[in-house]
Scaffold this motif. Sequence first.
Motif, PDB file in Angstrom:
ATOM      1  N   ALA A 198      -5.933  -5.312 -11.029  1.00 20.40           N
ATOM      2  CA  ALA A 198      -5.256  -4.157 -10.439  1.00 20.40           C
ATOM      3  C   ALA A 198      -3.775  -4.463 -10.303  1.00 20.40           C
ATOM      4  CB  ALA A 198      -5.850  -3.825  -9.081  1.00 20.40           C
ATOM      5  N   ASP A 199      -2.935  -3.655 -10.962  1.00 23.22           N
ATOM      6  CA  ASP A 199      -1.479  -3.796 -10.879  1.00 23.22           C
ATOM      7  C   ASP A 199      -0.932  -2.697  -9.982  1.00 23.22           C
ATOM      8  OD1 ASP A 199      -0.895  -6.033 -12.655  1.00 23.22           O
ATOM      9  OD2 ASP A 199      -1.669  -4.740 -14.240  1.00 23.22           O
ATOM     10  N   PHE A 200      -0.296  -3.078  -8.869  1.00 22.21           N
ATOM     11  CA  PHE A 200       0.215  -2.128  -7.888  1.00 22.21           C
ATOM     12  C   PHE A 200       1.678  -1.790  -8.165  1.00 22.21           C
ATOM     13  CE2 PHE A 200      -3.457  -4.041  -6.014  1.00 22.21           C
ATOM     14  CZ  PHE A 200      -4.040  -3.034  -5.264  1.00 22.21           C
ATOM     15  N   ALA A 201       2.103  -0.660  -7.607  1.00 20.61           N
ATOM     16  CA  ALA A 201       3.473  -0.198  -7.848  1.00 20.61           C
ATOM     17  C   ALA A 201       4.496  -1.130  -7.217  1.00 20.61           C
ATOM     18  CB  ALA A 201       3.650   1.226  -7.308  1.00 20.61           C
ATOM     19  N   TRP A 202       4.142  -1.796  -6.132  1.00 23.44           N
ATOM     20  CA  TRP A 202       5.045  -2.766  -5.530  1.00 23.44           C
ATOM     21  C   TRP A 202       4.209  -3.847  -4.848  1.00 23.44           C
ATOM     22  CZ3 TRP A 202       4.454   2.240  -3.822  1.00 23.44           C
ATOM     23  CH2 TRP A 202       3.929   2.417  -2.545  1.00 23.44           C
ATOM     24  N   GLU A 203       4.827  -4.979  -4.610  1.00 22.64           N
ATOM     25  CA  GLU A 203       4.102  -6.149  -4.117  1.00 22.64           C
ATOM     26  C   GLU A 203       3.533  -5.917  -2.716  1.00 22.64           C
ATOM     27  OE1 GLU A 203       4.824 -10.961  -3.359  1.00 22.64           O
ATOM     28  OE2 GLU A 203       6.259  -9.781  -4.536  1.00 22.64           O
ATOM     29  N   GLY A 204       4.270  -5.199  -1.876  1.00 17.17           N
ATOM     30  CA  GLY A 204       3.793  -4.944  -0.516  1.00 17.17           C
ATOM     31  C   GLY A 204       2.465  -4.214  -0.494  1.00 17.17           C
ATOM     32  N   LEU A 205       2.271  -3.301  -1.444  1.00 12.24           N
ATOM     33  CA  LEU A 205       1.009  -2.572  -1.522  1.00 12.24           C
ATOM     34  C   LEU A 205      -0.127  -3.503  -1.925  1.00 12.24           C
ATOM     35  CD1 LEU A 205      -0.308   0.186  -1.233  1.00 12.24           C
ATOM     36  CD2 LEU A 205       0.232   0.642  -3.634  1.00 12.24           C
ATOM     37  N   ALA A 206       0.153  -4.444  -2.804  1.00  8.42           N
ATOM     38  CA  ALA A 206      -0.859  -5.423  -3.204  1.00  8.42           C
ATOM     39  C   ALA A 206      -1.226  -6.324  -2.025  1.00  8.42           C
ATOM     40  CB  ALA A 206      -0.350  -6.259  -4.376  1.00  8.42           C
ATOM     41  N   LYS A 207      -0.232  -6.745  -1.247  1.00 11.98           N
ATOM     42  CA  LYS A 207      -0.508  -7.575  -0.076  1.00 11.98           C
ATOM     43  C   LYS A 207      -1.360  -6.812   0.938  1.00 11.98           C
ATOM     44  CE  LYS A 207       3.634 -10.502  -0.195  1.00 11.98           C
ATOM     45  NZ  LYS A 207       4.876 -10.883   0.531  1.00 11.98           N
ATOM     46  N   GLU A 208      -1.005  -5.536   1.160  1.00 10.36           N
ATOM     47  CA  GLU A 208      -1.751  -4.730   2.113  1.00 10.36           C
ATOM     48  C   GLU A 208      -3.204  -4.568   1.678  1.00 10.36           C
ATOM     49  OE1 GLU A 208      -3.640  -1.340   3.899  1.00 10.36           O
ATOM     50  OE2 GLU A 208      -3.018  -1.456   1.795  1.00 10.36           O
ATOM     51  N   GLN A 209      -3.408  -4.370   0.381  1.00 11.55           N
ATOM     52  CA  GLN A 209      -4.766  -4.220  -0.134  1.00 11.55           C
ATOM     53  C   GLN A 209      -5.543  -5.532  -0.014  1.00 11.55           C
ATOM     54  OE1 GLN A 209      -6.362  -1.488  -0.999  1.00 11.55           O
ATOM     55  NE2 GLN A 209      -8.190  -2.738  -1.278  1.00 11.55           N
ATOM     56  N   MET A 210      -4.860  -6.640  -0.249  1.00  9.73           N
ATOM     57  CA  MET A 210      -5.501  -7.944  -0.082  1.00  9.73           C
ATOM     58  C   MET A 210      -5.952  -8.140   1.359  1.00  9.73           C
ATOM     59  SD  MET A 210      -6.378 -10.981  -1.292  1.00  9.73           S
ATOM     60  CE  MET A 210      -5.439 -11.619  -2.686  1.00  9.73           C
ATOM     61  N   GLU A 211      -5.088  -7.784   2.314  1.00 10.06           N
ATOM     62  CA  GLU A 211      -5.455  -7.910   3.723  1.00 10.06           C
ATOM     63  C   GLU A 211      -6.633  -7.009   4.058  1.00 10.06           C
ATOM     64  OE1 GLU A 211      -4.101 -10.031   6.055  1.00 10.06           O
ATOM     65  OE2 GLU A 211      -3.223 -10.892   4.248  1.00 10.06           O
ATOM     66  N   ARG A 212      -6.665  -5.819   3.500  1.00  6.73           N
ATOM     67  CA  ARG A 212      -7.760  -4.889   3.756  1.00  6.73           C
ATOM     68  C   ARG A 212      -9.082  -5.464   3.234  1.00  6.73           C
ATOM     69  NH1 ARG A 212      -7.627   0.419   4.911  1.00  6.73           N
ATOM     70  NH2 ARG A 212      -5.400   0.478   4.452  1.00  6.73           N
ATOM     71  N   MET A 213      -9.033  -6.104   2.072  1.00  6.03           N
ATOM     72  CA  MET A 213     -10.248  -6.669   1.490  1.00  6.03           C
ATOM     73  C   MET A 213     -10.710  -7.895   2.268  1.00  6.03           C
ATOM     74  SD  MET A 213      -9.360  -6.211  -2.570  1.00  6.03           S
ATOM     75  CE  MET A 213     -10.992  -6.634  -3.153  1.00  6.03           C
ATOM     76  N   VAL A 214      -9.774  -8.605   2.890  1.00  6.23           N
ATOM     77  CA  VAL A 214     -10.128  -9.810   3.639  1.00  6.23           C
ATOM     78  C   VAL A 214     -10.688  -9.460   5.011  1.00  6.23           C
ATOM     79  CG1 VAL A 214      -9.213 -11.893   4.733  1.00  6.23           C
ATOM     80  CG2 VAL A 214      -8.498 -11.279   2.413  1.00  6.23           C
ATOM     81  N   TYR A 215     -10.053  -8.472   5.667  1.00  6.31           N
ATOM     82  CA  TYR A 215     -10.438  -8.184   7.047  1.00  6.31           C
ATOM     83  C   TYR A 215     -11.244  -6.888   7.196  1.00  6.31           C
ATOM     84  CZ  TYR A 215      -7.027 -11.775   8.229  1.00  6.31           C
ATOM     85  OH  TYR A 215      -6.357 -12.960   8.318  1.00  6.31           O
ATOM     86  N   GLY A 216     -11.171  -5.987   6.206  1.00 12.47           N
ATOM     87  CA  GLY A 216     -11.801  -4.684   6.375  1.00 12.47           C
ATOM     88  C   GLY A 216     -13.190  -4.578   5.813  1.00 12.47           C
ATOM     89  N   GLY A 217     -13.549  -5.289   4.804  1.00 10.13           N
ATOM     90  CA  GLY A 217     -14.777  -5.256   4.030  1.00 10.13           C
ATOM     91  C   GLY A 217     -15.921  -4.420   4.613  1.00 10.13           C
ATOM     92  N   PRO A 218     -16.948  -4.136   3.822  1.00  8.75           N
ATOM     93  CA  PRO A 218     -17.026  -4.513   2.398  1.00  8.75           C
ATOM     94  C   PRO A 218     -16.183  -3.591   1.510  1.00  8.75           C
ATOM     95  CG  PRO A 218     -18.984  -3.295   3.030  1.00  8.75           C
ATOM     96  CD  PRO A 218     -18.182  -3.463   4.280  1.00  8.75           C
ATOM     97  N   VAL A 219     -15.516  -4.183   0.532  1.00  8.22           N
ATOM     98  CA  VAL A 219     -14.658  -3.455  -0.391  1.00  8.22           C
ATOM     99  C   VAL A 219     -15.065  -3.800  -1.815  1.00  8.22           C
ATOM    100  CG1 VAL A 219     -12.297  -3.113  -1.202  1.00  8.22           C
ATOM    101  CG2 VAL A 219     -12.736  -3.424   1.234  1.00  8.22           C
ATOM    102  N   VAL A 220     -15.094  -2.770  -2.676  1.00  7.26           N
ATOM    103  CA  VAL A 220     -15.502  -2.966  -4.069  1.00  7.26           C
ATOM    104  C   VAL A 220     -14.270  -3.137  -4.943  1.00  7.26           C
ATOM    105  CG1 VAL A 220     -16.682  -1.951  -6.047  1.00  7.26           C
ATOM    106  CG2 VAL A 220     -17.596  -1.626  -3.745  1.00  7.26           C
TER     107      VAL A 220
END
Length: 470
Positions: A379-401
């Motif tokens: 997954a290539d995001f429009a900017w790095e901050g969005l990728a970081k936010e998504q990573m945090e969501r997958m780490v703490y929010g789960g389950p994420v596909v």
Amino acid sequence: MREKKWVPNIYQPDDEAAIVKRLEKLAAKGWFLERAENWGWTLRRGEPAQVRYAVTYFPGASVFDPGPTEDQETYADYCRAAGWEFVSSYGPVQYFRSDLPDPVPIETDQGEKLAAIHRTKTKNTLLASGLVLVVLAIFWSGQLRVLRQTPLSVLSDNVRLAILAVFLILSLCAVIAPVDYLIWYIRSKRSVENGGACLPSRTWLRSAANILLLSCPAALLGVVLAAAGSVRRIALFLVLLVLQFLPYAALWTMFLLLRRRGRDRDAVRKGYIIAAVIAGIGSIALQNTIQDSEAFSGLLTAPARQPEQIYVDSDGDSHDLYADDLPVTLEDLGIQVTASDHCSYERNHSASPLVSYTTYEQRAASEESDLPWLLYGVADFAWEGLAKEQMERMVYGGPVVMGGQIFILRESNAVEDPRWGADQAYFSSSSNDGGEWLLRYGDRLVSIRQRGWELTDERVEILREALSGQ
């Protein structure tokens, strides 16, 4: 030449000055108000004339009244004596017309006028806004659940983003309407208490809401244009048209029938509220069902591609085998693949201005094959901050596909593995022979399913070079 025509009513009930100005311009062109409804006015042709219109508010009336109340008729008699002829009404909003060049104003007490407007808005517009917000809350509860569990599938889909944009605009407008009115009411009340008049109802906040509403057709057009193929665009447009407008048309028809045949106000109101709740919930349920259906999904994508071949196993089950180009295959990892394995190489891609999302898989269809299942996503995001936010969501929010894998990660899953050269790396052990890797390289996320094969240094190097984008 037609004798009647219908024009939309784009004004709020308290936009008195704007309504009067519009009706007087139409009369100067030979079109006179005959009947007022919620969404528009029915006009009758006549000789152009300079007439005066007035809009008054009768809080004792309701849109649920089968006909004019006795008090309304008495009020109309008083206005007739002052030179104003009653034309039509929709609930508490009443329309009068006068042929006199300078008739006596119907409402002269600004305090009584403000009180009548406030009672009218409280009983009708604010109640309607509350019902709309309830329906929108139900819609968003379902959509947020989908967005939380499969965020990349939604964020990379232009069609879904456009649909969400439409409902976001409607939600903002549903919030802005009561807030705008309450601000206007407080300021007008202060003005009247100081001996002044009610303030103009045309505020910048209301203008902003109107602009937002005008952007809804653009968002719907974006949905249509995002679909592939002209026939599919037409079909999708018709589906969206039905989803958005058919429930409201049915509800409006039901309302007219209830009011025409209703015995009294309470009976009409109860019937309408029940019908509105059923229509709102039914509309959302229908929309979610259609969006999740294979038929609707087919409209959102290009025509289905044909498999390279079809393999029929010993049980008679058919398997579609594809030959898409993959950045990494089992062969690249040094795992022997033979024709008897009947492997399928599949690539699925979607992209939006927010994220470009691709999943890859190589799977053996033969029941006799012992090849592992290779599955990974990028997954290539429009900017790095969005990728970081998504990573945090997958780490703490789960389950994420992501990449066909379900991630339930915690901070304890973070690993220090310099072989990957990643900014962040997480590993979830789901079996004795492997697990799932989640890696971030700047604005790119990479997920890899490692099961049934060993992750050697050489294989890490192959995967990193092919997937990291560096």
